[in-house]
Write a protein that holds these residues in place. Structure first.
Motif, PDB file in Angstrom:
ATOM      1  N   LEU A  22       0.922  -1.252   0.112  1.00  0.00           N
ATOM      2  CA  LEU A  22      -0.168   0.074   0.050  1.00  0.00           C
ATOM      3  C   LEU A  22       0.806   1.347  -0.021  1.00  0.00           C
ATOM      4  O   LEU A  22       0.258   2.353  -0.340  1.00  0.00           O
ATOM      5  N   LYS A  23       2.011   1.041   0.151  1.00  0.00           N
ATOM      6  CA  LYS A  23       3.103   2.097   0.269  1.00  0.00           C
ATOM      7  C   LYS A  23       3.062   3.197  -1.052  1.00  0.00           C
ATOM      8  O   LYS A  23       3.163   4.103  -1.086  1.00  0.00           O
ATOM      9  N   THR A  24       2.663   2.434  -2.271  1.00  0.00           N
ATOM     10  CA  THR A  24       2.742   2.953  -3.609  1.00  0.00           C
ATOM     11  C   THR A  24       1.817   3.546  -3.804  1.00  0.00           C
ATOM     12  O   THR A  24       1.661   4.865  -4.365  1.00  0.00           O
ATOM     13  N   SER A  25       0.520   3.526  -3.241  1.00  0.00           N
ATOM     14  CA  SER A  25      -0.805   3.982  -3.592  1.00  0.00           C
ATOM     15  C   SER A  25      -1.066   5.057  -2.621  1.00  0.00           C
ATOM     16  O   SER A  25      -1.717   6.170  -2.773  1.00  0.00           O
ATOM     17  N   ALA A  26      -0.376   4.932  -1.247  1.00  0.00           N
ATOM     18  CA  ALA A  26      -0.914   5.705  -0.101  1.00  0.00           C
ATOM     19  C   ALA A  26      -0.168   7.063  -0.120  1.00  0.00           C
ATOM     20  O   ALA A  26       0.948   7.195  -0.950  1.00  0.00           O
ATOM     21  N   THR A  27      -0.679   8.243   0.149  1.00  0.00           N
ATOM     22  CA  THR A  27      -0.126   9.586   0.245  1.00  0.00           C
ATOM     23  C   THR A  27       1.150   9.550   1.192  1.00  0.00           C
ATOM     24  O   THR A  27       2.338   9.951   0.938  1.00  0.00           O
ATOM     25  N   GLN A  28       1.026   9.015   2.385  1.00  0.00           N
ATOM     26  CA  GLN A  28       2.001   9.044   3.362  1.00  0.00           C
ATOM     27  C   GLN A  28       1.806   7.859   4.311  1.00  0.00           C
ATOM     28  O   GLN A  28       0.356   7.454   4.402  1.00  0.00           O
ATOM     29  N   PRO A  29       2.459   7.575   5.525  1.00  0.00           N
ATOM     30  CA  PRO A  29       2.255   6.592   6.292  1.00  0.00           C
ATOM     31  C   PRO A  29       1.263   7.295   7.508  1.00  0.00           C
ATOM     32  O   PRO A  29       1.867   8.612   7.704  1.00  0.00           O
ATOM     33  N   VAL A  30       0.558   6.494   8.034  1.00  0.00           N
ATOM     34  CA  VAL A  30      -0.427   7.404   9.314  1.00  0.00           C
ATOM     35  C   VAL A  30       0.103   6.622  10.545  1.00  0.00           C
ATOM     36  O   VAL A  30      -0.073   5.375  10.923  1.00  0.00           O
ATOM     37  N   PHE A  31       0.784   7.266  11.404  1.00  0.00           N
ATOM     38  CA  PHE A  31       1.623   6.745  12.288  1.00  0.00           C
ATOM     39  C   PHE A  31       0.583   6.955  13.563  1.00  0.00           C
ATOM     40  O   PHE A  31      -0.490   7.680  13.590  1.00  0.00           O
ATOM     41  N   GLY A  32       0.649   5.989  14.646  1.00  0.00           N
ATOM     42  CA  GLY A  32      -0.113   6.473  15.773  1.00  0.00           C
ATOM     43  C   GLY A  32      -0.180   7.752  16.361  1.00  0.00           C
ATOM     44  O   GLY A  32       0.803   8.427  16.138  1.00  0.00           O
ATOM     45  N   ASP A  33      -0.830   8.368  17.228  1.00  0.00           N
ATOM     46  CA  ASP A  33      -1.185   9.437  17.789  1.00  0.00           C
ATOM     47  C   ASP A  33      -1.790   9.501  19.181  1.00  0.00           C
ATOM     48  O   ASP A  33      -2.390   8.791  19.686  1.00  0.00           O
ATOM     49  N   GLY A  34      -1.024  10.667  19.900  1.00  0.00           N
ATOM     50  CA  GLY A  34      -1.628  10.734  21.341  1.00  0.00           C
ATOM     51  C   GLY A  34      -0.709  10.614  22.446  1.00  0.00           C
ATOM     52  O   GLY A  34       0.512  11.130  22.065  1.00  0.00           O
ATOM     53  N   ASN A  35      -1.214  10.267  23.464  1.00  0.00           N
ATOM     54  CA  ASN A  35      -0.262  10.234  24.651  1.00  0.00           C
ATOM     55  C   ASN A  35       0.701   8.989  24.753  1.00  0.00           C
ATOM     56  O   ASN A  35      -0.078   7.970  24.955  1.00  0.00           O
ATOM     57  N   PRO A  36       1.911   9.070  24.509  1.00  0.00           N
ATOM     58  CA  PRO A  36       2.685   7.863  24.521  1.00  0.00           C
ATOM     59  C   PRO A  36       2.850   7.146  26.010  1.00  0.00           C
ATOM     60  O   PRO A  36       3.159   6.081  25.976  1.00  0.00           O
ATOM     61  N   ASN A  37       2.497   7.953  27.108  1.00  0.00           N
ATOM     62  CA  ASN A  37       2.150   7.390  28.308  1.00  0.00           C
ATOM     63  C   ASN A  37       0.790   6.833  28.635  1.00  0.00           C
ATOM     64  O   ASN A  37       0.359   6.750  29.890  1.00  0.00           O
ATOM     65  N   ALA A  38      -0.034   6.844  27.816  1.00  0.00           N
ATOM     66  CA  ALA A  38      -1.389   6.568  27.823  1.00  0.00           C
ATOM     67  C   ALA A  38      -1.648   5.205  28.576  1.00  0.00           C
ATOM     68  O   ALA A  38      -0.957   4.171  28.427  1.00  0.00           O
ATOM     69  N   ASP A  39      -2.750   5.283  29.484  1.00  0.00           N
ATOM     70  CA  ASP A  39      -3.119   3.852  29.988  1.00  0.00           C
ATOM     71  C   ASP A  39      -4.029   3.160  28.878  1.00  0.00           C
ATOM     72  O   ASP A  39      -4.162   1.759  29.266  1.00  0.00           O
ATOM     73  N   ILE A  40      -4.411   3.621  27.983  1.00  0.00           N
ATOM     74  CA  ILE A  40      -5.398   2.869  27.104  1.00  0.00           C
ATOM     75  C   ILE A  40      -4.782   3.324  25.658  1.00  0.00           C
ATOM     76  O   ILE A  40      -4.605   4.389  25.144  1.00  0.00           O
ATOM     77  N   VAL A  41      -4.864   2.221  24.885  1.00  0.00           N
ATOM     78  CA  VAL A  41      -4.261   2.420  23.250  1.00  0.00           C
ATOM     79  C   VAL A  41      -5.843   1.751  22.589  1.00  0.00           C
ATOM     80  O   VAL A  41      -6.311   0.825  22.894  1.00  0.00           O
ATOM     81  N   PHE A  42      -6.235   2.722  21.469  1.00  0.00           N
ATOM     82  CA  PHE A  42      -7.158   2.229  20.691  1.00  0.00           C
ATOM     83  C   PHE A  42      -6.732   1.767  19.313  1.00  0.00           C
ATOM     84  O   PHE A  42      -5.837   2.252  18.857  1.00  0.00           O
ATOM     85  N   ILE A  43      -7.062   0.472  18.927  1.00  0.00           N
ATOM     86  CA  ILE A  43      -6.532   0.135  17.645  1.00  0.00           C
ATOM     87  C   ILE A  43      -7.751   0.240  16.600  1.00  0.00           C
ATOM     88  O   ILE A  43      -8.645  -0.692  16.790  1.00  0.00           O
ATOM     89  N   GLY A  44      -7.366   0.774  15.501  1.00  0.00           N
ATOM     90  CA  GLY A  44      -8.442   0.791  14.298  1.00  0.00           C
ATOM     91  C   GLY A  44      -7.965  -0.087  13.296  1.00  0.00           C
ATOM     92  O   GLY A  44      -6.929  -0.890  13.526  1.00  0.00           O
ATOM     93  N   GLU A  45      -8.556   0.074  12.153  1.00  0.00           N
ATOM     94  CA  GLU A  45      -8.280  -0.957  10.848  1.00  0.00           C
ATOM     95  C   GLU A  45      -7.125  -0.312  10.188  1.00  0.00           C
ATOM     96  O   GLU A  45      -5.923  -1.016  10.095  1.00  0.00           O
ATOM     97  N   ALA A  46      -7.428   0.773   9.451  1.00  0.00           N
ATOM     98  CA  ALA A  46      -6.605   1.206   8.600  1.00  0.00           C
ATOM     99  C   ALA A  46      -7.120   2.734   8.247  1.00  0.00           C
ATOM    100  O   ALA A  46      -8.080   3.080   8.358  1.00  0.00           O
ATOM    101  N   PRO A  47      -6.106   3.643   7.717  1.00  0.00           N
ATOM    102  CA  PRO A  47      -6.276   4.873   7.475  1.00  0.00           C
ATOM    103  C   PRO A  47      -7.480   5.248   6.328  1.00  0.00           C
ATOM    104  O   PRO A  47      -7.339   4.368   5.288  1.00  0.00           O
ATOM    105  N   GLY A  48      -8.371   6.078   6.403  1.00  0.00           N
ATOM    106  CA  GLY A  48      -9.067   6.453   5.305  1.00  0.00           C
ATOM    107  C   GLY A  48      -8.955   7.770   4.710  1.00  0.00           C
ATOM    108  O   GLY A  48      -7.360   8.000   4.761  1.00  0.00           O
ATOM    109  N   LYS A  49      -9.640   8.346   3.869  1.00  0.00           N
ATOM    110  CA  LYS A  49      -9.384   9.348   2.965  1.00  0.00           C
ATOM    111  C   LYS A  49      -8.566  10.659   3.858  1.00  0.00           C
ATOM    112  O   LYS A  49      -7.564  11.200   3.612  1.00  0.00           O
ATOM    113  N   SER A  50      -9.489  11.197   4.867  1.00  0.00           N
ATOM    114  CA  SER A  50      -9.019  12.107   5.687  1.00  0.00           C
ATOM    115  C   SER A  50      -7.418  11.744   6.358  1.00  0.00           C
ATOM    116  O   SER A  50      -6.598  12.828   6.610  1.00  0.00           O
ATOM    117  N   GLU A  51      -7.407  10.573   6.689  1.00  0.00           N
ATOM    118  CA  GLU A  51      -6.250  10.169   7.419  1.00  0.00           C
ATOM    119  C   GLU A  51      -4.909  10.157   6.499  1.00  0.00           C
ATOM    120  O   GLU A  51      -4.039  10.503   6.759  1.00  0.00           O
TER     121      GLU A  51
END
Ligand code: URA
Length: 192
Positions: A22-51
């Motif tokens: 997917l590297k060839t078709s995507a605009t850029q990689p979408v890295f994780g975001d937020g507090n690196p010391n968080a107690d909770i991590v949310f995991i989604g599927e894959a970036p969409g258009k806005s991401e």
């Protein structure tokens, strides 16, 4: 090195060496975001258009809904950490292929073990199946799982419906809201 620096290092390293098609078709990689010391991590599927455009996970319609759900348990996006199993947008938002998930799998595990949250929340069945392929989202949603998985530091997991699926479905929306209350209850218990 701080955790933020370590994460940035990890993302740079994996975005260079991973072989996701997917590297060839995507605009850029979408890295994780937020507090690196968080107690909770949310995991989604894959970036969409806005991401894909912004380089940030969950910033489109599903992200707005996620922020609303977080607010319902008095959390802000900045309090938690949000990432995806696949770091590049699949064309036309199709489901990621097994090979695409596989090529980002070790990246995600390293990311999770660096943050070492108390709780990992799966947003949707794709994220859940990455760790618990045998579960059915209709049965598993909203139920806290305690399990020691090989190579994963965190031992508590909570599957939820994906916010995009619940966005226009009133019943699922109510269910998701109730399941978010389970996050609040679980984290309180896990922090004791
Ligand atoms: N859906 C996802 O699973 N991830 C995102 O980043 C955005 C929408």
């Amino acid at each position: 090195m701080t955790k933020t620096e370590k994460l940035s290092d990890l993302n740079k390293r994996w975005s260079l060496k991973n072989t996701c098609e997917l590297k060839t078709s995507a605009t850029q990689p979408v890295f994780g975001d937020g507090n690196p010391n968080a107690d909770i991590v949310f995991i989604g599927e894959a970036p969409g258009k806005s991401e894909d455009k912004t380089g940030k996970p969950f910033v489109g319609a599903a992200g707005k809904f996620l922020a609303e759900m977080l607010q319902s348990i008095k959390l802000k996006r900045e309090d938690v950490y949000i990432t995806n199993i696949v770091k590049y947008r699949p064309p036309n938002n199709r489901d990621p292929k097994p090979s695409e998930k596989e090529s980002c799998a070790k990246w995600l595990v390293e990311e999770l073990n660096l943050i070492e949250p108390k709780l990992i929340v799966f947003l949707g069945r794709h994220a859940m199946h990455n760790f618990f392929p045998e579960l059915i989202i209709g049965d598993a949603h909203g139920k806290l799982i305690q399990k020691k998985l090989p190579g994963i530091a965190t031992e508590y997991f909570l599957p939820l419906y994906h916010p995009a699926a619940a966005l226009y479905n009133g019943g699922m929306r109510e269910t998701l809201k109730k399941d978010f209350a389970v996050i609040a209850k679980s984290i309180k218990k896990l922090k004791k």
